[in-house]
Design a protein around this motif. Sequence first.
Motif, PDB file in Angstrom:
ATOM      1  N   VAL A 157      20.518   7.285 -10.478  1.00 36.90           N
ATOM      2  CA  VAL A 157      19.917   5.949 -10.406  1.00 36.90           C
ATOM      3  C   VAL A 157      20.976   4.882 -10.647  1.00 36.90           C
ATOM      4  O   VAL A 157      21.054   3.889  -9.911  1.00 36.90           O
ATOM      5  CB  VAL A 157      18.755   5.818 -11.416  1.00 36.90           C
ATOM      6  N   LYS A 158      21.801   5.081 -11.650  1.00 41.23           N
ATOM      7  CA  LYS A 158      22.834   4.097 -11.979  1.00 41.23           C
ATOM      8  C   LYS A 158      23.850   3.948 -10.848  1.00 41.23           C
ATOM      9  O   LYS A 158      24.233   2.834 -10.478  1.00 41.23           O
ATOM     10  CB  LYS A 158      23.542   4.508 -13.268  1.00 41.23           C
ATOM     11  N   GLN A 159      24.278   5.076 -10.273  1.00 42.88           N
ATOM     12  CA  GLN A 159      25.316   5.046  -9.236  1.00 42.88           C
ATOM     13  C   GLN A 159      24.796   4.556  -7.891  1.00 42.88           C
ATOM     14  O   GLN A 159      25.542   3.951  -7.129  1.00 42.88           O
ATOM     15  CB  GLN A 159      25.935   6.431  -9.086  1.00 42.88           C
ATOM     16  N   THR A 160      23.528   4.835  -7.579  1.00 49.11           N
ATOM     17  CA  THR A 160      22.994   4.464  -6.264  1.00 49.11           C
ATOM     18  C   THR A 160      22.224   3.159  -6.266  1.00 49.11           C
ATOM     19  O   THR A 160      21.975   2.593  -5.210  1.00 49.11           O
ATOM     20  CB  THR A 160      22.065   5.567  -5.720  1.00 49.11           C
ATOM     21  N   GLY A 161      21.799   2.701  -7.452  1.00 49.27           N
ATOM     22  CA  GLY A 161      21.004   1.476  -7.519  1.00 49.27           C
ATOM     23  C   GLY A 161      19.573   1.674  -7.069  1.00 49.27           C
ATOM     24  O   GLY A 161      18.931   0.715  -6.606  1.00 49.27           O
ATOM     25  N   ALA A 162      19.045   2.881  -7.193  1.00 45.46           N
ATOM     26  CA  ALA A 162      17.659   3.158  -6.791  1.00 45.46           C
ATOM     27  C   ALA A 162      16.711   2.230  -7.541  1.00 45.46           C
ATOM     28  O   ALA A 162      16.763   2.130  -8.769  1.00 45.46           O
ATOM     29  CB  ALA A 162      17.306   4.614  -7.054  1.00 45.46           C
ATOM     30  N   LYS A 163      15.823   1.551  -6.798  1.00 47.69           N
ATOM     31  CA  LYS A 163      14.846   0.628  -7.387  1.00 47.69           C
ATOM     32  C   LYS A 163      13.502   1.308  -7.626  1.00 47.69           C
ATOM     33  O   LYS A 163      12.658   0.773  -8.329  1.00 47.69           O
ATOM     34  CB  LYS A 163      14.657  -0.577  -6.469  1.00 47.69           C
ATOM     35  N   PHE A 164      13.300   2.430  -7.023  1.00 48.79           N
ATOM     36  CA  PHE A 164      12.052   3.176  -7.115  1.00 48.79           C
ATOM     37  C   PHE A 164      12.175   4.214  -8.241  1.00 48.79           C
ATOM     38  O   PHE A 164      13.289   4.571  -8.634  1.00 48.79           O
ATOM     39  CB  PHE A 164      11.754   3.865  -5.773  1.00 48.79           C
ATOM     40  N   PRO A 165      11.056   4.704  -8.762  1.00 51.00           N
ATOM     41  CA  PRO A 165      11.115   5.702  -9.824  1.00 51.00           C
ATOM     42  C   PRO A 165      11.760   7.010  -9.351  1.00 51.00           C
ATOM     43  O   PRO A 165      11.498   7.479  -8.244  1.00 51.00           O
ATOM     44  CB  PRO A 165       9.647   5.944 -10.187  1.00 51.00           C
ATOM     45  N   VAL A 166      12.615   7.556 -10.206  1.00 56.58           N
ATOM     46  CA  VAL A 166      13.246   8.856  -9.966  1.00 56.58           C
ATOM     47  C   VAL A 166      12.923   9.708 -11.192  1.00 56.58           C
ATOM     48  O   VAL A 166      13.290   9.345 -12.310  1.00 56.58           O
ATOM     49  CB  VAL A 166      14.775   8.725  -9.790  1.00 56.58           C
ATOM     50  N   GLY A 167      12.211  10.804 -10.976  1.00 55.06           N
ATOM     51  CA  GLY A 167      11.756  11.597 -12.103  1.00 55.06           C
ATOM     52  C   GLY A 167      12.136  13.057 -12.026  1.00 55.06           C
ATOM     53  O   GLY A 167      12.488  13.580 -10.969  1.00 55.06           O
TER      54      GLY A 167
ATOM     55  N   ASP B   7       0.800  -1.207   0.000  1.00 58.54           N
ATOM     56  CA  ASP B   7       0.000   0.000   0.000  1.00 58.54           C
ATOM     57  C   ASP B   7       0.843   1.271   0.000  1.00 58.54           C
ATOM     58  O   ASP B   7       0.421   2.284   0.542  1.00 58.54           O
ATOM     59  CB  ASP B   7      -0.905  -0.041   1.232  1.00 58.54           C
ATOM     60  N   LEU B   8       2.048   1.236  -0.583  1.00 58.89           N
ATOM     61  CA  LEU B   8       2.901   2.413  -0.605  1.00 58.89           C
ATOM     62  C   LEU B   8       3.637   2.502  -1.930  1.00 58.89           C
ATOM     63  O   LEU B   8       4.169   1.508  -2.423  1.00 58.89           O
ATOM     64  CB  LEU B   8       3.931   2.364   0.532  1.00 58.89           C
ATOM     65  N   ARG B   9       3.649   3.681  -2.497  1.00 52.94           N
ATOM     66  CA  ARG B   9       4.445   3.953  -3.689  1.00 52.94           C
ATOM     67  C   ARG B   9       5.511   4.960  -3.300  1.00 52.94           C
ATOM     68  O   ARG B   9       5.220   5.945  -2.607  1.00 52.94           O
ATOM     69  CB  ARG B   9       3.589   4.529  -4.821  1.00 52.94           C
ATOM     70  N   ILE B  10       6.738   4.732  -3.758  1.00 51.95           N
ATOM     71  CA  ILE B  10       7.856   5.635  -3.485  1.00 51.95           C
ATOM     72  C   ILE B  10       8.247   6.290  -4.795  1.00 51.95           C
ATOM     73  O   ILE B  10       8.410   5.621  -5.814  1.00 51.95           O
ATOM     74  CB  ILE B  10       9.050   4.872  -2.883  1.00 51.95           C
ATOM     75  N   LEU B  11       8.408   7.602  -4.743  1.00 51.58           N
ATOM     76  CA  LEU B  11       8.786   8.367  -5.930  1.00 51.58           C
ATOM     77  C   LEU B  11       9.747   9.467  -5.505  1.00 51.58           C
ATOM     78  O   LEU B  11       9.453  10.229  -4.585  1.00 51.58           O
ATOM     79  CB  LEU B  11       7.555   8.989  -6.580  1.00 51.58           C
ATOM     80  N   ALA B  12      10.900   9.534  -6.168  1.00 54.49           N
ATOM     81  CA  ALA B  12      11.856  10.623  -5.936  1.00 54.49           C
ATOM     82  C   ALA B  12      11.747  11.595  -7.106  1.00 54.49           C
ATOM     83  O   ALA B  12      11.612  11.186  -8.255  1.00 54.49           O
ATOM     84  CB  ALA B  12      13.274  10.082  -5.829  1.00 54.49           C
ATOM     85  N   VAL B  13      11.814  12.887  -6.800  1.00 52.65           N
ATOM     86  CA  VAL B  13      11.650  13.930  -7.809  1.00 52.65           C
ATOM     87  C   VAL B  13      12.723  14.995  -7.615  1.00 52.65           C
ATOM     88  O   VAL B  13      13.095  15.329  -6.491  1.00 52.65           O
ATOM     89  CB  VAL B  13      10.249  14.576  -7.701  1.00 52.65           C
ATOM     90  N   SER B  14      13.198  15.523  -8.758  1.00 57.15           N
ATOM     91  CA  SER B  14      14.172  16.602  -8.750  1.00 57.15           C
ATOM     92  C   SER B  14      13.908  17.505  -9.950  1.00 57.15           C
ATOM     93  O   SER B  14      13.282  17.084 -10.926  1.00 57.15           O
ATOM     94  CB  SER B  14      15.587  16.027  -8.847  1.00 57.15           C
ATOM     95  N   GLN B  15      14.409  18.709  -9.891  1.00 54.46           N
ATOM     96  CA  GLN B  15      14.305  19.631 -11.013  1.00 54.46           C
ATOM     97  C   GLN B  15      15.596  19.657 -11.833  1.00 54.46           C
ATOM     98  O   GLN B  15      15.762  20.503 -12.694  1.00 54.46           O
ATOM     99  CB  GLN B  15      13.958  21.031 -10.521  1.00 54.46           C
ATOM    100  N   GLU B  16      16.464  18.719 -11.590  1.00 55.44           N
ATOM    101  CA  GLU B  16      17.749  18.652 -12.288  1.00 55.44           C
ATOM    102  C   GLU B  16      17.586  18.057 -13.687  1.00 55.44           C
ATOM    103  O   GLU B  16      16.582  17.405 -13.982  1.00 55.44           O
ATOM    104  CB  GLU B  16      18.708  17.778 -11.484  1.00 55.44           C
ATOM    105  N   PRO B  17      18.614  18.220 -14.525  1.00 59.91           N
ATOM    106  CA  PRO B  17      18.572  17.601 -15.853  1.00 59.91           C
ATOM    107  C   PRO B  17      18.442  16.077 -15.754  1.00 59.91           C
ATOM    108  O   PRO B  17      18.962  15.454 -14.826  1.00 59.91           O
ATOM    109  CB  PRO B  17      19.920  17.992 -16.472  1.00 59.91           C
ATOM    110  N   SER B  18      17.761  15.505 -16.735  1.00 60.91           N
ATOM    111  CA  SER B  18      17.545  14.056 -16.758  1.00 60.91           C
ATOM    112  C   SER B  18      18.849  13.273 -16.700  1.00 60.91           C
ATOM    113  O   SER B  18      18.914  12.208 -16.086  1.00 60.91           O
ATOM    114  CB  SER B  18      16.758  13.659 -18.010  1.00 60.91           C
ATOM    115  N   ALA B  19      19.899  13.781 -17.330  1.00 58.91           N
ATOM    116  CA  ALA B  19      21.196  13.082 -17.317  1.00 58.91           C
ATOM    117  C   ALA B  19      21.715  12.934 -15.887  1.00 58.91           C
ATOM    118  O   ALA B  19      22.276  11.887 -15.533  1.00 58.91           O
ATOM    119  CB  ALA B  19      22.212  13.826 -18.175  1.00 58.91           C
ATOM    120  N   ASN B  20      21.542  13.954 -15.056  1.00 53.90           N
ATOM    121  CA  ASN B  20      21.971  13.875 -13.654  1.00 53.90           C
ATOM    122  C   ASN B  20      21.179  12.791 -12.912  1.00 53.90           C
ATOM    123  O   ASN B  20      21.739  12.047 -12.108  1.00 53.90           O
ATOM    124  CB  ASN B  20      21.755  15.204 -12.938  1.00 53.90           C
TER     125      ASN B  20
END
Length: 109
Positions: A51-61, A33-46
Amino acid sequence: TRVLLVLIKSASPDCRNAVPGLNQLFNEFSLGDLRILAVSQEPSANLDAFVKQTGAKFPVGKAAVLPAEPYGDVQSFPTYFILDREGIIEKILIGPQSVGNLRAAAKGP
């Protein structure tokens, strides 16, 4: 479904250090019953590198624009917003948090 929305900065050590705990919660609640989403205003390349460096399994947008209140006024990263099933902000947690604290907040009252 409840939402744990995390505002991040990809270069922030605190944001990078938060990923293992968020991954743990993602695994615990992946079918629940929980969705995790990380958000930033940075460029998509960052964010892709984050995601690649940290291994984040949740969406990062990327958010081109965040509403001024409360999201646009965030000064400390990570900042966590717990949203209830209606999309209402139930709790805000600022800065580094333990997995236990995030789990308790995510489960709600």
